[in-house]
Design a protein around this motif. Structure first.
Motif, short mmCIF file in Angstrom:
data_model
loop_
_atom_site.label_atom_id
_atom_site.label_comp_id
_atom_site.label_asym_id
_atom_site.label_seq_id
_atom_site.Cartn_x
_atom_site.Cartn_y
_atom_site.Cartn_z
N TYR A 1 0.87 -1.18 0.00
CA TYR A 1 0.00 0.00 0.00
C TYR A 1 0.89 1.21 0.00
N LEU B 1 1.31 5.60 -0.70
CA LEU B 1 0.60 6.87 -0.65
C LEU B 1 1.55 7.99 -1.03
N TYR C 1 1.86 12.22 -0.20
CA TYR C 1 1.42 13.35 0.59
C TYR C 1 2.09 14.61 0.06
N PRO D 1 1.35 17.34 6.61
CA PRO D 1 1.18 16.70 5.29
C PRO D 1 -0.30 16.48 4.98
N PHE E 1 -2.88 14.26 2.60
CA PHE E 1 -2.98 13.07 1.76
C PHE E 1 -3.43 13.45 0.35
N PHE F 1 5.96 13.77 -0.19
CA PHE F 1 6.47 12.56 0.46
C PHE F 1 5.76 11.35 -0.10
N SER G 1 3.43 0.90 3.21
CA SER G 1 3.22 -0.01 4.34
C SER G 1 2.79 -1.36 3.80
N GLY G 2 2.78 -2.35 4.70
CA GLY G 2 2.31 -3.68 4.32
C GLY G 2 1.06 -4.02 5.09
N LEU H 1 3.65 2.86 8.61
CA LEU H 1 3.82 3.64 7.40
C LEU H 1 5.25 4.17 7.39
N PHE I 1 7.99 6.54 5.54
CA PHE I 1 8.03 7.70 4.66
C PHE I 1 9.40 7.85 4.00
N GLY I 2 9.38 8.37 2.78
CA GLY I 2 10.61 8.82 2.14
C GLY I 2 11.02 10.17 2.72
N TYR J 1 4.71 11.54 15.04
CA TYR J 1 5.92 11.54 14.23
C TYR J 1 6.74 12.79 14.58
N LEU K 1 9.68 11.75 7.78
CA LEU K 1 8.87 11.60 8.99
C LEU K 1 9.24 10.29 9.66
N LEU L 1 -3.71 -0.24 8.92
CA LEU L 1 -3.04 -0.41 7.64
C LEU L 1 -4.07 -0.25 6.53
N GLN M 1 -3.38 8.14 6.60
CA GLN M 1 -3.30 8.85 7.87
C GLN M 1 -3.54 10.34 7.58
N PHE N 1 -3.14 14.21 9.02
CA PHE N 1 -2.21 14.89 9.91
C PHE N 1 -2.75 16.22 10.42
#
Lengths: 115, 113
Positions: free
Chosen positions: A32, A34, A36, A44, A46, A89, A93-94, A103, A105-106, B35, B43, B98, B102, B104
């Motif tokens: 999964y 995402l 942001y 951030p 989504f 960003f 996640s799995g 989750l 993040f890069g 975070y 993050l 999961l 999310q 923020f």
């Protein structure tokens, strides 16, 4: 060990052109993903997500592409607008729990859209 | 729209102080997260909670604790603030642990002097 990598710290694009932001991941258990967007002094927001059963997801000007064999995803913004200037960003996640139940993040890519 | 509210946008504290950061969400989400964001590091997850009074350590829990006494509220506590805890702190909530995004808050910029 950085499991989600955004190798370009910054990107500059002309207004009206396509912006392509890239993200690579190393953990094959991620399913999964995402994107942001983050403006300075804000949290951030989504943008768009994709699960591993698909290879493309579109939402208006934003399209996310997933290449599972290459462990690579990209975000395309067409056409780019000055208001798109922000840090982007990617995150992954799995769903199988264990080490991938968070989750990840890069480090982000700063997009500047020039008028 | 999901609303995640963090009590302070900017906070300045002294080394050794006990610091409380508060977060409230209005979407009845089971899951809440803390975070920190630092330049070049993205993050990083400090703690998360999947139910009232339940908590799990994230990737960098050292020097922090959390409290979740009510479903809508998740507090981050710096037991004895240190200068290396100067950072942007972000709270988030999600419907599922999961497979759902999310959402923020706007963050708290914390400076420890």
């Amino acid at each position: 060990d950085q499991q989600v990598k955004q190798n370009s710290p910054s990107l500059s694009v002309q207004e009206g052109r396509i912006s392509i932001l890239n993200c690579d991941y190393t953990n094959s258990m991620f399913d999964y993903f995402l994107w942001y967007k983050k403006y300075p002094a804000e949290g951030p927001t989504f943008l768009i997500s994709i699960s591993s059963i698909k290879d493309k997801n579109e939402d208006g000007r934003f399209t996310v592409f997933l290449n599972k064999s290459a462990k690579h995803l990209s975000l395309h913004i067409v056409p780019s607008q000055p208001g798109d200037s922000a840090v982007y960003f990617c995150a992954a996640s799995g769903s199988k729990g264990g080490a991938t139940n968070k989750l990840i993040f890069g480090t982000g890519t700063l997009l500047a859209v020039q008028p | 729209d999901v609303k995640v509210t963090q009590s302070s946008r900017y906070l300045v504290k002294r080394t050794g102080e006990k610091v409380f950061l508060e977060c409230v969400q209005d979407m009845d989400h089971e899951n809440m997260f803390w975070y920190r964001q630092d330049p070049g590091l993205g993050l990083r997850l400090i703690y998360f909670s999947y139910d009232v009074k339940m908590k799990e350590k994230g990737d960098i829990p050292e020097g922090y604790s959390v409290s979740r006494e009510k479903k809508e509220r998740f507090s981050l506590i710096l037991e004895s603030a240190s200068t290396n805890q100067t950072s942007m702190y972000l709270c988030a909530s999600s419907l599922h642990l999961l497979g759902s995004p999310q959402h923020f808050g706007d963050g708290t910029r914390l400076s420890i002097l």
